[in-house]
Structures are given as structure tokens and as C-alpha cells.
Design a protein around this motif. Sequence first.
Motif, PDB file in Angstrom:
ATOM      1  N   LEU A 210       0.887  -1.167   0.000  1.00  0.00           N
ATOM      2  CA  LEU A 210       0.000   0.000   0.000  1.00  0.00           C
ATOM      3  C   LEU A 210       0.926   1.219   0.000  1.00  0.00           C
ATOM      4  CD1 LEU A 210      -2.366  -1.353   2.789  1.00  0.00           C
ATOM      5  CD2 LEU A 210      -2.986  -1.107   0.400  1.00  0.00           C
ATOM      6  N   PRO A 211       1.145   1.795  -1.170  1.00  0.00           N
ATOM      7  CA  PRO A 211       2.190   2.825  -1.279  1.00  0.00           C
ATOM      8  C   PRO A 211       1.927   4.079  -0.451  1.00  0.00           C
ATOM      9  CG  PRO A 211       1.439   2.109  -3.463  1.00  0.00           C
ATOM     10  CD  PRO A 211       0.527   1.476  -2.459  1.00  0.00           C
ATOM     11  N   ARG A 212       0.657   4.465  -0.301  1.00  0.00           N
ATOM     12  CA  ARG A 212       0.391   5.674   0.479  1.00  0.00           C
ATOM     13  C   ARG A 212       0.571   5.372   1.963  1.00  0.00           C
ATOM     14  NH1 ARG A 212      -5.205   8.007  -0.482  1.00  0.00           N
ATOM     15  NH2 ARG A 212      -5.814   6.752   1.304  1.00  0.00           N
ATOM     16  N   LEU A 213       1.418   6.156   2.628  1.00  0.00           N
ATOM     17  CA  LEU A 213       1.707   5.908   4.036  1.00  0.00           C
ATOM     18  C   LEU A 213       0.932   6.846   4.948  1.00  0.00           C
ATOM     19  CD1 LEU A 213       5.575   5.407   3.970  1.00  0.00           C
ATOM     20  CD2 LEU A 213       3.789   3.732   3.604  1.00  0.00           C
ATOM     21  N   ALA A 214       0.862   8.100   4.558  1.00  0.00           N
ATOM     22  CA  ALA A 214       0.185   9.069   5.423  1.00  0.00           C
ATOM     23  C   ALA A 214      -0.037  10.375   4.682  1.00  0.00           C
ATOM     24  CB  ALA A 214       1.020   9.333   6.674  1.00  0.00           C
ATOM     25  N   ILE A 215      -1.042  11.114   5.145  1.00  0.00           N
ATOM     26  CA  ILE A 215      -1.228  12.501   4.722  1.00  0.00           C
ATOM     27  C   ILE A 215      -1.294  13.329   6.003  1.00  0.00           C
ATOM     28  CG2 ILE A 215      -2.736  14.178   3.590  1.00  0.00           C
ATOM     29  CD1 ILE A 215      -3.715  11.925   1.759  1.00  0.00           C
ATOM     30  N   PHE A 216      -0.433  14.335   6.080  1.00  0.00           N
ATOM     31  CA  PHE A 216      -0.424  15.227   7.242  1.00  0.00           C
ATOM     32  C   PHE A 216      -1.096  16.538   6.867  1.00  0.00           C
ATOM     33  CE2 PHE A 216       3.495  12.623   7.551  1.00  0.00           C
ATOM     34  CZ  PHE A 216       3.131  11.875   8.660  1.00  0.00           C
ATOM     35  N   HIS A 217      -1.932  17.035   7.766  1.00  0.00           N
ATOM     36  CA  HIS A 217      -2.635  18.301   7.537  1.00  0.00           C
ATOM     37  C   HIS A 217      -2.049  19.344   8.481  1.00  0.00           C
ATOM     38  CE1 HIS A 217      -5.787  16.107   5.274  1.00  0.00           C
ATOM     39  NE2 HIS A 217      -5.493  15.142   6.127  1.00  0.00           N
ATOM     40  N   LEU A 218      -1.516  20.399   7.887  1.00  0.00           N
ATOM     41  CA  LEU A 218      -0.878  21.448   8.673  1.00  0.00           C
ATOM     42  C   LEU A 218      -1.576  22.780   8.435  1.00  0.00           C
ATOM     43  CD1 LEU A 218       1.450  19.291   7.926  1.00  0.00           C
ATOM     44  CD2 LEU A 218       2.999  21.075   8.555  1.00  0.00           C
ATOM     45  N   GLY A 219      -1.216  23.752   9.232  1.00  0.00           N
ATOM     46  CA  GLY A 219      -1.753  25.095   9.046  1.00  0.00           C
ATOM     47  C   GLY A 219      -0.736  26.106   9.518  1.00  0.00           C
ATOM     48  N   PRO A 220      -1.077  27.382   9.405  1.00  0.00           N
ATOM     49  CA  PRO A 220      -0.125  28.409   9.842  1.00  0.00           C
ATOM     50  C   PRO A 220       0.207  28.305  11.326  1.00  0.00           C
ATOM     51  CG  PRO A 220      -2.268  29.375   9.280  1.00  0.00           C
ATOM     52  CD  PRO A 220      -2.305  27.954   8.846  1.00  0.00           C
ATOM     53  N   MET A 221      -0.665  27.679  12.115  1.00  0.00           N
ATOM     54  CA  MET A 221      -0.404  27.517  13.546  1.00  0.00           C
ATOM     55  C   MET A 221       0.770  26.589  13.835  1.00  0.00           C
ATOM     56  SD  MET A 221      -3.967  27.398  15.678  1.00  0.00           S
ATOM     57  CE  MET A 221      -3.274  27.175  17.318  1.00  0.00           C
ATOM     58  N   ALA A 222       1.195  25.847  12.805  1.00  0.00           N
ATOM     59  CA  ALA A 222       2.307  24.920  13.021  1.00  0.00           C
ATOM     60  C   ALA A 222       3.619  25.658  13.261  1.00  0.00           C
ATOM     61  CB  ALA A 222       2.441  23.976  11.831  1.00  0.00           C
ATOM     62  N   GLY A 223       3.736  26.865  12.718  1.00  0.00           N
ATOM     63  CA  GLY A 223       4.968  27.630  12.905  1.00  0.00           C
ATOM     64  C   GLY A 223       6.086  27.181  11.987  1.00  0.00           C
TER      65      GLY A 223
END
Lengths: 146, 107
Positions: free
Chosen positions: A90-103
Motif C-alpha cells: 500500500l504505497p500511500r503511508l500518510a497525509i499530514f494536515h498542517l496550518g499556519p499555527m504549526a509555525g
Amino acid sequence: MTTRRDIILGAGSAALVLTAGAAGATPQEAAAAIQAFIGGKPAAKGNISIDLPEIAENGNTVPLAITVDSPMTADDHVTEVLVVAEANPLPRLAIFHLGPMAGRAEVATRIRLAATENVTVVAKTSKGAVIMAQKPVKVTIGGCGG
Amino acid sequence: MVEKPRIKLPPEAKKGEVIEIKTLIAHDMETGLRKDKDGKPIPRKIINKFTCDFNGKPVFSADLEPGIAANPYLAFTVRVEESGTFRFAWFDDDGTVTTADGAIKVT
């Protein structure tokens, strides 16, 4: 009761499954996972640092750290990061969702790698840009499953 | 009994500082691709989603697949502007949601 023979048999079948599973993945599937993520937008080679060991002795747990070069401000930040391992079942491992709050656009995790393969990281930004980077990893003992 | 997730979070930070948060939860992350010793497939059971909110606002989340190693570890950064509480949540395939909180004092 678990006998020593059971354990040996168990290990053997795990290895068999691994080979069968690894054979199921193709670079096309990995490309499809990337296409599904970026939706046909052109991906530029971008400033993404992928921190992975050159040689992973145990594919079951391989430390991965990603840093995308981004100001991470309200109007220019990384929104999503996709991680793909092209030879995994299963080639897809992860999707991370970030925003400006991440810095900072930094994420770390531990992944499974089925075989010696390329790990691709694709990042989308709030400005609509898509950037991509890739890193090869030599895997001595593949991690079961994908 | 589910083991308590582990969270590493600084107790204090300066306003505007970017802090790193490390999280780990004990979980097999069973891929669904393995078979038991009788050749029967072992059903998939993974943490498929992780979320982190700060004072009710989403700051980070992850969609996880079977390619994430057992005992999923996630580290990420957050810029903190005010004191408050982080809420972490791990979503299991079986519908279980494990949550944990962590407070930070921002000066």
C-alpha cells in the motif's frame, strides 16, 4: 501452548506473506496515489528535506522526518503533506494536515518499508503550489505489510 | 486495557514560540495483509487518524495508513500565542477514540 515449532512456523509464514504483499505493489500505484493527492497539478522539485536512514536494517520501523521550506504564515503555508513508498503493498503511508499555527512545516514519524525503495514526499501549499522530493532507502529486512 | 498514550509537550513557552510536540500510542497497527499460522488473513486494525486541537482549534492532523509502524509516533510543531490546552485524539479502525489532554502556560 506455544511451542518453539509454532514460533518458527509463524515466522516462516510472515516472511511468505511479506513476499506476496510486496509483489503486489507497482510504481504505477504509487504514481496513482500521488496523482490522487495533487489532482493533476504540476509538481515542482521543491525544497523538502527528507531525513531517513540510508540503510534501514529493519523495515518494520524506519524513522522519517520531513521539513518543508515554508514561511508558514497565514497566506503562505504548507497545507498538506503526502508520504508515498513506491514498493510497499500500500504505497500511500500518510497525509499530514498542517496550518499556519504549526509555525514550521516539520513532521516526524516511523514508517514501514517493504523493500529497498524510494520514499516520495509531496507538499501542497496555501498558494496552490505543489512540491515534491524523493529519497532512496536501502532496506535489509523488509517490514511486513505496507 | 488500552495503554495511556505518551505525550511530550513543554509545560511553558514564550508567546509566539514554536514548540515541538511528540506523541506515541501503543498500537499493533495490524496491516490486514498478514496471515496467521493457519493461513487466515489477520483483519486490518490500525489507528487511521490522529488529530491535535488547541483551545478547540485544529492545529495538526494525520491520515494514517498501514504503512505507519506499530506504536505510531508523531512529532510536529505548533506556534503558541496563548495559554491553553491541547487535545489529542487517536481514531482506531474499530471506532474507538482515545483522547489525551496537555496544558501549556504561555507567557
